[in-house]
Enzyme design. Sequence first.
Site, PDB file in Angstrom:
ATOM      1  N   CYS A  20     -47.435  -8.079 -43.437  1.00  0.00           N
ATOM      2  CA  CYS A  20     -48.607  -8.689 -44.078  1.00  0.00           C
ATOM      3  C   CYS A  20     -48.392  -8.543 -45.571  1.00  0.00           C
ATOM      4  O   CYS A  20     -48.001  -7.466 -46.040  1.00  0.00           O
ATOM      5  CB  CYS A  20     -49.877  -7.947 -43.639  1.00  0.00           C
ATOM      6  SG  CYS A  20     -51.339  -8.370 -44.613  1.00  0.00           S
ATOM      7  N   THR A  21     -48.616  -9.614 -46.315  1.00  0.00           N
ATOM      8  CA  THR A  21     -48.270  -9.583 -47.737  1.00  0.00           C
ATOM      9  C   THR A  21     -49.168  -8.661 -48.565  1.00  0.00           C
ATOM     10  O   THR A  21     -48.846  -8.361 -49.708  1.00  0.00           O
ATOM     11  CB  THR A  21     -48.275 -11.006 -48.324  1.00  0.00           C
ATOM     12  OG1 THR A  21     -49.544 -11.628 -48.051  1.00  0.00           O
ATOM     13  CG2 THR A  21     -47.166 -11.853 -47.720  1.00  0.00           C
ATOM     14  N   HIS A  22     -50.270  -8.210 -47.991  1.00  0.00           N
ATOM     15  CA  HIS A  22     -51.088  -7.225 -48.708  1.00  0.00           C
ATOM     16  C   HIS A  22     -50.439  -5.833 -48.707  1.00  0.00           C
ATOM     17  O   HIS A  22     -50.703  -5.032 -49.596  1.00  0.00           O
ATOM     18  CB  HIS A  22     -52.473  -7.090 -48.055  1.00  0.00           C
ATOM     19  CG  HIS A  22     -53.434  -8.182 -48.413  1.00  0.00           C
ATOM     20  ND1 HIS A  22     -53.348  -9.441 -47.890  1.00  0.00           N
ATOM     21  CD2 HIS A  22     -54.529  -8.177 -49.230  1.00  0.00           C
ATOM     22  CE1 HIS A  22     -54.344 -10.180 -48.362  1.00  0.00           C
ATOM     23  NE2 HIS A  22     -55.076  -9.441 -49.182  1.00  0.00           N
ATOM     24  N   CYS A  42     -48.652 -15.733 -46.725  1.00  0.00           N
ATOM     25  CA  CYS A  42     -49.562 -15.029 -45.829  1.00  0.00           C
ATOM     26  C   CYS A  42     -48.948 -15.134 -44.436  1.00  0.00           C
ATOM     27  O   CYS A  42     -48.736 -16.246 -43.939  1.00  0.00           O
ATOM     28  CB  CYS A  42     -50.928 -15.717 -45.881  1.00  0.00           C
ATOM     29  SG  CYS A  42     -52.128 -15.067 -44.703  1.00  0.00           S
ATOM     30  N   ASN A  43     -48.645 -13.986 -43.843  1.00  0.00           N
ATOM     31  CA  ASN A  43     -48.036 -14.014 -42.507  1.00  0.00           C
ATOM     32  C   ASN A  43     -48.976 -14.645 -41.495  1.00  0.00           C
ATOM     33  O   ASN A  43     -48.549 -15.375 -40.591  1.00  0.00           O
ATOM     34  CB  ASN A  43     -47.693 -12.591 -42.052  1.00  0.00           C
ATOM     35  CG  ASN A  43     -46.603 -11.975 -42.895  1.00  0.00           C
ATOM     36  OD1 ASN A  43     -46.819 -11.648 -44.057  1.00  0.00           O
ATOM     37  ND2 ASN A  43     -45.435 -11.826 -42.328  1.00  0.00           N
ATOM     38  N   ASP A 102     -52.523 -17.351 -50.331  1.00  0.00           N
ATOM     39  CA  ASP A 102     -52.775 -16.274 -49.364  1.00  0.00           C
ATOM     40  C   ASP A 102     -54.284 -16.215 -49.141  1.00  0.00           C
ATOM     41  O   ASP A 102     -55.066 -16.834 -49.873  1.00  0.00           O
ATOM     42  CB  ASP A 102     -52.270 -14.938 -49.943  1.00  0.00           C
ATOM     43  CG  ASP A 102     -52.531 -13.756 -49.017  1.00  0.00           C
ATOM     44  OD1 ASP A 102     -52.326 -13.895 -47.795  1.00  0.00           O
ATOM     45  OD2 ASP A 102     -52.957 -12.695 -49.506  1.00  0.00           O
ATOM     46  N   SER A 103     -54.686 -15.425 -48.140  1.00  0.00           N
ATOM     47  CA  SER A 103     -56.119 -15.215 -47.923  1.00  0.00           C
ATOM     48  C   SER A 103     -56.746 -14.433 -49.067  1.00  0.00           C
ATOM     49  O   SER A 103     -57.964 -14.357 -49.162  1.00  0.00           O
ATOM     50  CB  SER A 103     -56.320 -14.437 -46.625  1.00  0.00           C
ATOM     51  OG  SER A 103     -55.691 -13.171 -46.735  1.00  0.00           O
ATOM     52  N   TYR A 141     -58.090 -13.374 -43.011  1.00  0.00           N
ATOM     53  CA  TYR A 141     -57.749 -14.422 -42.052  1.00  0.00           C
ATOM     54  C   TYR A 141     -57.383 -13.814 -40.683  1.00  0.00           C
ATOM     55  O   TYR A 141     -57.474 -14.498 -39.663  1.00  0.00           O
ATOM     56  CB  TYR A 141     -56.504 -15.203 -42.539  1.00  0.00           C
ATOM     57  CG  TYR A 141     -56.740 -16.276 -43.594  1.00  0.00           C
ATOM     58  CD1 TYR A 141     -57.979 -16.473 -44.206  1.00  0.00           C
ATOM     59  CD2 TYR A 141     -55.682 -17.101 -43.990  1.00  0.00           C
ATOM     60  CE1 TYR A 141     -58.153 -17.454 -45.173  1.00  0.00           C
ATOM     61  CE2 TYR A 141     -55.857 -18.093 -44.950  1.00  0.00           C
ATOM     62  CZ  TYR A 141     -57.081 -18.263 -45.540  1.00  0.00           C
ATOM     63  OH  TYR A 141     -57.245 -19.248 -46.495  1.00  0.00           O
TER      64      TYR A 141
END
Length: 266
Positions: free
Chosen positions: A182-184, A72-73, A9-10, A41
């Site tokens: 978003c994975t965050h 990461c989407n 991921d970012s 990103y």
Amino acid sequence: MKQPIGVFDSGVGGLSVWREIAALLPNENIIYFADNANCPYGPKSQKEVIELSEAIVKFFISKNVKLIVVACNTATAAAIDYLRANYELPFVGMEPAVKPAAILTKTKCVGILATAGTLGGKLFKATTERYASDIKVVKQVGTGLVELVENGNQYSKKAEELLEKYVLPMIKKGADHIVLGCTHYPFFRPLVDRIAGEGVTIIDPAPAIARRVNDILEDQQLNALDNDAPKYHFYSSGASSTMKTLLEDVLHVDTSKVVLEENVAL
Ligand code: DGL
């Protein structure tokens, strides 16, 4: 079959996917890469995100991974077609979970909270056209949210303010399901749950991604059948302090039993 799975991921967001994979597939060795030196990103061009993602893929290949999860989407939207076309190993990307939201909604309205890169990408457009053509889809860019998680401020006053600003208007427009695109963002729960209230369902696609990883490994007979002590390695291109805190406090990982390496240059 003891080859590791690579997850990237970012930044720390992909750990929300890592935890689902580690829980579903406890025999698998997993390498995680957080590109926090280049985070976020979301506002970057497609070309830049492809270059950054490719550097991580090459790093993973040098570590002999058997499958790569683009956790990461934004990187999925920008780079997964390119990666699949240029590298032979299997890739699993983040699907914006429009389909389950569109199936389950009773109000015929769903909200999607994601980065500008994800919402502007052709993957999101295609998924929405395919599964939600008869549904109102309310898009919301989560400006500033990724940075809060990266700085360990996911439960701060600022986080609460931004989430109220983003989530409440979607509900006002009728959304009864909100997709965390978003994975965050799963790291904002339970704040998001509280702001959204009881009548609204929050969808985190991470468990479905873990099941997809399992299906591919089983199909290709690549799954690790036994492993007394799976090895977990966490790399970051910047500092690893937030990652360490998240692993310990939120994911309840004993960091004395895993390897954390920071400032890794690709
Ligand atoms: N976790 C990334 C995603 O799912 C964050 C993107 C960013 O770095 O802006 O999109």
